[in-house]
Design a protein around this motif. Structure first.
Motif, PDB file in Angstrom:
ATOM      1  N   HIS A  86      -8.610  -7.749   0.671  1.00 16.83           N
ATOM      2  CA  HIS A  86      -7.686  -6.624   0.858  1.00 16.83           C
ATOM      3  C   HIS A  86      -7.580  -6.247   2.331  1.00 16.83           C
ATOM      4  O   HIS A  86      -6.491  -5.941   2.823  1.00 16.83           O
TER       5      HIS A  86
ATOM      6  N   ALA B 201      -1.911  -0.112   2.248  1.00 12.14           N
ATOM      7  CA  ALA B 201      -3.136  -0.183   1.445  1.00 12.14           C
ATOM      8  C   ALA B 201      -2.919  -1.157   0.302  1.00 12.14           C
ATOM      9  O   ALA B 201      -1.784  -1.536  -0.006  1.00 12.14           O
TER      10      ALA B 201
ATOM     11  N   HIS C 168      -4.073  -1.438  -3.751  1.00  8.32           N
ATOM     12  CA  HIS C 168      -4.659  -0.664  -4.846  1.00  8.32           C
ATOM     13  C   HIS C 168      -4.861  -1.562  -6.049  1.00  8.32           C
ATOM     14  O   HIS C 168      -4.029  -2.428  -6.343  1.00  8.32           O
ATOM     15  N   ASP C 169      -5.945  -1.336  -6.766  1.00  6.78           N
ATOM     16  CA  ASP C 169      -6.203  -2.047  -8.017  1.00  6.78           C
ATOM     17  C   ASP C 169      -6.540  -0.998  -9.059  1.00  6.78           C
ATOM     18  O   ASP C 169      -7.620  -0.420  -9.037  1.00  6.78           O
ATOM     19  N   HIS C 170      -5.606  -0.762  -9.956  1.00  4.59           N
ATOM     20  CA  HIS C 170      -5.804   0.237 -11.012  1.00  4.59           C
ATOM     21  C   HIS C 170      -6.100  -0.428 -12.346  1.00  4.59           C
ATOM     22  O   HIS C 170      -5.916   0.160 -13.394  1.00  4.59           O
TER      23      HIS C 170
ATOM     24  N   ASP D 146      -3.314  -5.993  -8.675  1.00  8.18           N
ATOM     25  CA  ASP D 146      -3.205  -5.346  -7.366  1.00  8.18           C
ATOM     26  C   ASP D 146      -1.773  -4.910  -7.074  1.00  8.18           C
ATOM     27  O   ASP D 146      -0.811  -5.559  -7.494  1.00  8.18           O
TER      28      ASP D 146
ATOM     29  N   GLU E 157       0.772  -1.180  -1.239  1.00  8.69           N
ATOM     30  CA  GLU E 157       1.450   0.052  -0.851  1.00  8.69           C
ATOM     31  C   GLU E 157       2.130  -0.221   0.478  1.00  8.69           C
ATOM     32  O   GLU E 157       1.476  -0.522   1.476  1.00  8.69           O
TER      33      GLU E 157
ATOM     34  N   LEU F  49       5.389   0.736  -4.027  1.00  5.21           N
ATOM     35  CA  LEU F  49       4.282  -0.016  -4.615  1.00  5.21           C
ATOM     36  C   LEU F  49       4.821  -1.334  -5.148  1.00  5.21           C
ATOM     37  O   LEU F  49       5.593  -1.361  -6.100  1.00  5.21           O
TER      38      LEU F  49
END
Length: 170
Positions: A97, A118, A120-122, A126, A129, A140
């Motif tokens: 990342h 950035a 993000h991994d929710h 991935d 951003e 996103l």
């Protein structure tokens, strides 16, 4: 690419004997203790990490040189880094990342879309951003082969084929 990579952050004290709550940014959270001593962002302090357990949303750990709850609490928010050269080499189609943040993003026609702010991994994959001048909010972008066919670290750029609705239409 940076010389050091952030592997985690101290979320606060845990218990009364100097343990900390540790947020790990490694793919397998427990691996944070396997990279040897970690250093603070300014490099002024190095700590050995010994994992002691888990708590909600974090690991619990003992850090060398942190004997009391007060000393642990004073480290809240401290990010912990490792030299890049101790990280394993990744296959050609995988990226850290930290290497993606800051890359410029272009569409398949070469028009600039913005810069990666950035990753993000929710849980569902991935998301990049992306911030661009003129956008009211960041976009996103799913980090999939279909939406991001090219990542060129050497050139510092990403070529994206975003799904409709990700970026405003002109």
């Amino acid at each position: 690419m940076t010389e050091r990579v952030c592997l985690g952050a101290i979320a606060g004290a845990f218990g009364v004997r100097g343990e900390v709550r540790l947020k790990s940014f490694t793919a397998t959270p427990e691996d944070i203790a396997a990279y040897g001593p970690l250093s603070t962002e300014d490099g002024a302090r190095r700590v050995e990490v010994t994992l002691t357990g888990q708590t909600k949303g974090a690991l619990t750990a003992r850090l060398s040189g942190v004997p009391t709850r007060e000393a642990a609490e004073a480290l809240r928010g401290t990010r912990l880094y490792v030299p890049r050269d101790v990280l394993p080499d990744l296959p050609e189609d995988e990226f850290y990342h930290a290497d993606l943040v800051g890359l410029e993003v272009f569409d398949t026609g070469g028009a600039p879309l913005g810069r990666v702010r950035a990753v993000h991994d929710h849980g569902a994959g991935d998301l990049l951003e992306i911030h661009a001048p003129g956008l009211r909010q960041t976009a996103l972008l799913p980090f999939t082969r279909a939406a991001v066919p090219t990542v060129d670290l050497a050139a510092g750029r990403i070529v994206a084929d975003p799904p409709p609705g990700i970026f405003p239409e002109d």
